[in-house]
Design a protein around this motif. Structure first.
Motif: not given
Length: 514
Positions: A138-144, A166-172, A176-181, A188-195
Motif C-alpha cells: 500500500e502506498r501512503a499519502p504524500t506528507y505536506r 497516529a498517521t503514516v505519511w510518505r516523504a518526498p 515514512p513520516v509518522i504523526t501523532a496527536a 489544546g493539542v500536542v502533535m509529534t512528527t518524526v521522519n
C-alpha cells in the motif's frame, strides 16, 4: 495404446532441454524471490510498531506539558523533542500554534530533497518503487507541511473519535513520516512528527542482503543448469547427428561415440546405439556379401544351362541330346535347390525372432533322425551310434524342434558323405556346465585347421569326389550356425582326439531351466 501421455507433454516437446532445465531452476529462484514480499510485511510490522510507539510518546508528552507552567513549557517542549527525536508542536483549542520545537532552534525533523541526493539514492528509491509495486504494498499519502490551523478541524474530529490518532505519511524521498496527536486538558493539542528513515534503511539493508543472496544463487543456478544441460544435451546431439548419418546411408563412415566414461543412462544409450550401429553395419556387409555370392552361384548353373540349351539345337545325335537333356535337368534341379536354400537362409533370422521355443529332449530328437535315416538306407556300409552321456537324466533344452532337426540332419548327412567304406558315425549327447553338448564324429578325412571357419560361410562347399557336382548349395552349415546361434548356442568343428583322421562337429545349446 492411448496417446494421452504424449498429448500431455506436447507443449514441452517444442522446447529444447536446455531451455526447460533453465526454466525449472529459474522458477525455483522465483519462489526464493518471493522473500521480497515477506520483507514488505516485515516493514509493515515495523511501521505499526513505530505508530504504536508514537501514540504512547505523544500521550506522555501531553501529560508532561499539562503539568508544566507557561514559563517552563517551551523548555519542556525542547527537551522532550530532543529526547524523542521528533518535532513537537503545541496548539490551543482554536488551533493556533503555541509552541514549536523547530522555532525553538531544534531542527531534528528535516525532510530531504530527493533532487539533491546522490544517484545511489535515486537507484534505491527506484528499486523501492519497483519492489513495492511487485509486492502490492500500500502506498501512503504524500506528507505536506500545513499552515497553523489549516487542518485543525480534521485533527479535532480524529481526537474526538480515536483519542490519540497516529498517521503514516510518505516523504518526498519515500521514507515514512509518522504523526501523532493527543489532547491536553484545558490547553489544546500536542502533535509529534518524526521522519522514520531508519525503517527504510533497515528494509533496504535486508533487501540488499536478500538481493545479494538471490543474485549469487541465480548465477550458480544458471551455471549449474548450463553445465547440466551441456552434459545431457551435448552428447544427445552427438548421438542424434550420428544416427542421422547412419540413416543417410553413411554407416561405414560414422563412429558413434560410446562415452565409456559415463556410467549414467546417457552412457548406456550411447553404447546401445553404438552396438546397434555396429550390428547394422555387420548386417549391411553380410547382405552385400550374400548378394555378391548369390550372383556368383547363380551364374554357374545358368551358364551351364545356357550352353546345354544352345547345344541342344545343334546336336543331332540322340545320345548327345539325351546327355544335354540330363545336364539341363540337373542344372534346373540345382537352381531349384539353390533358390530354396537361399530363400530359407534369407528368412531364417526373421523366423527365429518370431519362433516360440518349447522344451525338447535332445536324445529323442536325434534318435528319431537317426532311425529315419537308417530306414532310408545308409550308403557304403556306414553305421551310426547314438551315445547319451548325461548321467542317466534326459537332456532338455528350449528350442524349435523343426529348426534343430535340420541342424542335426545336416551334420549327419555331412558325416555320411565323408565317411569311408564301413565307417562309424558317433553322436554323443552330454551336459557340460549349463550347456547341452552334442558331438557328431566321423572317420572321414577331417577338416583342415585353416578351413574350419570357412566351411560355415555361405556357398562354401568341399564335397567328396564320389559325389556328383552340384548336389549341395554350400548353405547347409551356414544355415546350421544361424539356427544354433539363434538358440543362444554355438557350433564349431575340431579334429578327433582318438584317431588320426575324422572330423568332430560340436554343438552347444543352453539347457532348459527349472
Amino acid at each position: 495404446m492411448s496417446d494421452e501421455p504424449q498429448l500431455a507433454l506436447r507443449w514441452s516437446s517444442r522446447v529444447s532441454l536446455t531451455s526447460r532445465i533453465l526454466a525449472v531452476n529459474i522458477f525455483a529462484l522465483a519462489l526464493l524471490a518471493g522473500g521480497f514480499s515477506y520483507l514488505d510485511s516485515f516493514r509493515s510490522r515495523i511501521v505499526d510498531s513505530r505508530v504504536a510507539q508514537a501514540s504512547r510518546e505523544v500521550r506522555l508528552v501531553a501529560q508532561s506539558l499539562a503539568s508544566a507552567t507557561d514559563e517552563r513549557r517551551d523548555l519542556l517542549v525542547l527537551s522532550l523533542a530532543r529526547d524523542t527525536g521528533s518535532r513537537i508542536r503545541l496548539y490551543d483549542e482554536e488551533g493556533r500554534l503555541l509552541s514549536d520545537s523547530r522555532d525553538l532552534g531544534l531542527r531534528n525533523m528535516v525532510l530531504r530533497d530527493p533532487d539533491k541526493d546522490p544517484w545511489g539514492q535515486d537507484v534505491a528509491r527506484f528499486l523501492d518503487a519497483v519492489i513495492d509495486r511487485v509486492a502490492g504494498a500500500e502506498r501512503a499519502p504524500t506528507y505536506r507541511e500545513h499552515e497553523a490551523g489549516l487542518d485543525w478541524p480534521d485533527v479535532r474530529t480524529a481526537l474526538t473519535t480515536h483519542g490519540t490518532p497516529a498517521t503514516v505519511w510518505r516523504a518526498p524521498d519515500r521514507t515514512p513520516v509518522i504523526t501523532a496527536a493527543a489532547p491536553i486538558t484545558g490547553l489544546g493539542v500536542v502533535m509529534t512528527t518524526v521522519n522514520a528513515r531508519d525503517i527504510t534503511t533497515t528494509v533496504r539493508a535486508e533487501r540488499y542482503r536478500l538481493g545479494v543472496v538471490l543474485g549469487i544463487v541465480s548465477l550458480v543456478s544458471v551455471l549449474l543448469s548450463l553445465f547440466l544441460a551441456r552434459t545431457i544435451v551435448r552428447p544427445l546431439r552427438r548421438l542424434a547427428r550420428a544416427a542421422v548419418r547412419v540413416r543417410l546411408g553413411r554407416a561405414r563412415e560414422v563412429v558413434v561415440p560410446r562415452l565409456p566414461s559415463r556410467r549414467d543412462e546417457i552412457g548406456s544409450l550411447a553404447r546401445a546405439i553404438s552396438d546397434m550401429t555396429q550390428a547394422l553395419r555387420a548386417r549391411i556387409d553380410a547382405t552385400e556379401a550374400f548378394a555378391a555370392d548369390l550372383a556368383h552361384e547363380l551364374k554357374n548353373p545358368l551358364a551351364s544351362l545356357r550352353s546345354a540349351v544352345d547345344g541342344l539345337g545343334n546336336v543331332k545325335d540322340p545320345e548327345l541330346q539325351a546327355q544335354l537333356v540330363a545336364i539341363i535337368h540337373d542344372d534346373v534341379q540345382r537352381l531349384d535347390r539353390l533358390i530354396t536354400d537361399i530363400s530359407d537362409a534369407s528368412r531364417l533370422d526373421a523366423q527365429l525372432s518370431r519362433a516360440t521355443f518349447e522344451p525338447l529332449r535332445l536324445c529323442e530328437v536325434i534318435q528319431a533322425l537317426v532311425d529315419q535315416r537308417t530306414k532310408r538306407g545308409l550308403p557304403h556300409g556306414v553305421r551310426i551310434l547314438v551315445d547319451q552321456r548325461s548321467g542317466g537324466g534326459p537332456v532338455t533344452i528350449l528350442g524349435e524342434g523343426t529348426r534343430l532337426e535340420r541342424v542335426f540332419d545336416n551334420l549327419i548327412e555331412n558325416a555320411i558323405s565323408f565317411s569311408p567304406q564301413n565307417g562309424l558315425i558317433t553322436i554323443s549327447i552330454g551336459i557340460e556346465g549349463d550347456c547341452a553338448v552334442v558331438r557328431v564324429e566321423d572317420e572321414g578325412p577331417g577338416v583342415p585347421e585353416e578351413a574350419r571357419e570357412a566351411i560355415f560361410r555361405r556357398f562354401h562347399t568341399v564335397r567328396p569326389s564320389r559325389e556328383a557336382f552340384g548336389q549341395h548349395s554350400g548353405l547347409g552349415l551356414a544355415i546350421a550356425r544361424t539356427i544354433v546361434e539363434g538358440h543362444q548356442g554355438s557350433i564349431h568343428v575340431e579334429s578327433r582326439e582318438d584317431r588320426l583322421g575324422g572330423a568332430r562337429f560340436v554343438v552347444r545349446l543352453p539347457i532348459a531351466g527349472e
